[in-house]
Design a protein around this motif. Structure first.
Motif, mmCIF file in Angstrom:
data_model
loop_
_atom_site.group_PDB
_atom_site.id
_atom_site.type_symbol
_atom_site.label_atom_id
_atom_site.label_comp_id
_atom_site.label_asym_id
_atom_site.label_seq_id
_atom_site.Cartn_x
_atom_site.Cartn_y
_atom_site.Cartn_z
ATOM 1 N N HIS A 198 1.321 -1.345 0.062
ATOM 2 C CA HIS A 198 -0.460 -0.263 -0.401
ATOM 3 C C HIS A 198 1.223 1.303 0.053
ATOM 4 N N HIS A 200 0.300 5.837 1.257
ATOM 5 C CA HIS A 200 -0.962 6.717 2.064
ATOM 6 C C HIS A 200 -0.872 7.722 2.080
ATOM 7 N N GLU A 205 5.867 7.358 6.102
ATOM 8 C CA GLU A 205 6.148 6.338 6.899
ATOM 9 C C GLU A 205 8.058 6.497 7.647
ATOM 10 N N HIS A 247 5.930 0.844 0.538
ATOM 11 C CA HIS A 247 6.977 0.493 1.182
ATOM 12 C C HIS A 247 6.427 -1.452 1.510
ATOM 13 N N MET A 261 4.554 6.663 11.343
ATOM 14 C CA MET A 261 3.662 7.566 10.686
ATOM 15 C C MET A 261 3.753 8.753 11.346
HETATM 16 ZN ZN LIG Z 1 2.387 2.183 5.746
#
Ligand SMILES: [Zn+2]
Ligand SMILES: O=C[C@H](O)[C@@H](O)CC(=O)C(=O)O
Length: 280
Positions: A198, A200, A205, A247, A261
């Protein structure tokens, strides 16, 4: 303190191996008696490693806080999350001593003036992995034993990605301004983290890999889903993931990693999931 500027996805496609490493890799976090600090302009997160010998180490030691942060003390306008991955030690926050055994976490809110890291035994030094982000209000300091973390089992042995996500700095565990942080442990024989992967858009992060045997590596995957790149990471190295980047990683053996994060929200599940068919 090392300063990293943000990279944008259009430029990053053209990076060589060296350039990828210069921009995103964080090394030398745990040299005995030394402190490492890497300041990223991405959401102004600071990634740090403290490894005290018989001498304790202060959060702001050997740095000019006014020059680097424009304030009088480190946490004047910041919050801090710490997880100890080394031997037992203590973190003293404005005179209050917190015993920190291996895998213990500590959240330290904005407004605390003095944070001191110490190892109990120089032959088995503490290794405090720490992240700090801008913060605009104070929340109380909280010690988090790994048993107090929220546990989320993920994956399965057949896919070589069986693991447990331990959420330390999570809204269901304690309050922070913007920092989320936790530790993921791979089951023996499982080597893949965060695949399916994924990004975001709303948060950046940092991943920090540890508990890797000597000579083992993690091929950390980054980049846009259709422009993936990899960086070879060794034990106790970290990697910065911009919001546009996936990541994920595959190790040559099992390992653990600390993720952290910052950004728009602390909603752990707010992810842009990437279908396997879309990866390139
Ligand atoms: Zn992540
Ligand atoms: O946004 C969340 C982070 O990427 C990690 O928490 C994912 C993770 O620990 C895992 O899948 O093993």
């Amino acid at each position: 303190m090392i300063v990293r500027e943000p990279s944008n996805s259009k430029d990053a496609k053209h990076y060589t191996t060296d350039r990828l490493r210069d921009e995103f890799l964080v090394q030398d976090l745990f040299n005995l008696g030394e402190i490492q600090r890497v300041y990223s302009h991405i959401d102004r997160i600071i990634t740090m490693g403290f490894c005290p010998d018989e001498q304790s180490q202060k959060l702001d030691e050997n740095m000019d806080v006014m020059k680097s942060l424009g304030v009088n003390y480190f946490l004047e306008s910041r919050e801090l999350g710490v997880i100890n991955i080394g031997g037992p030690g203590t973190i003293t926050v404005d005179g209050t001593v917190h015993a920190m055994k291996s895998q213990d976490g500590l959240y330290v809110g904005k407004g605390n003036k003095e944070v001191i890291f110490a190892s109990d035994d120089v032959n088995n030094p503490s290794k405090y992995y720490a992240l700090s982000a801008p913060a605009h209000m104070h929340y109380e300091t909280v010690h988090i034993d790994i048993t107090k973390a929220k546990q989320v089992p993920m994956g399965d042995a057949e896919s070589a990605n069986k693991r447990v996500i331990f959420q330390f700095l999570h809204p269901e565990v304690l309050q922070t301004c913007q920092l989320s942080m936790g530790l993921t442990k791979m089951a023996p024989g499982s080597v893949w983290n965060t695949m399916p992967c994924h990004s975001h858009e709303r948060r950046m992060e940092v991943y920090f890999y540890f508990d890797l045997p000597q000579d083992s590596i993690v091929l950390h995957l980054m980049g846009e889903p259709t422009e993936t790149r990899h960086i070879v990471l060794r034990n106790e190295e970290a990697v910065i993931a911009p919001s546009w980047s996936i990541h994920s990683g595959c190790g040559t053996s099992a390992y653990s990693f600390i993720w952290g994060m910052v950004g728009e929200n602390k909603t752990f599940t707010d992810m842009d999931h990437i279908a396997m068919k879309d990866l390139r």
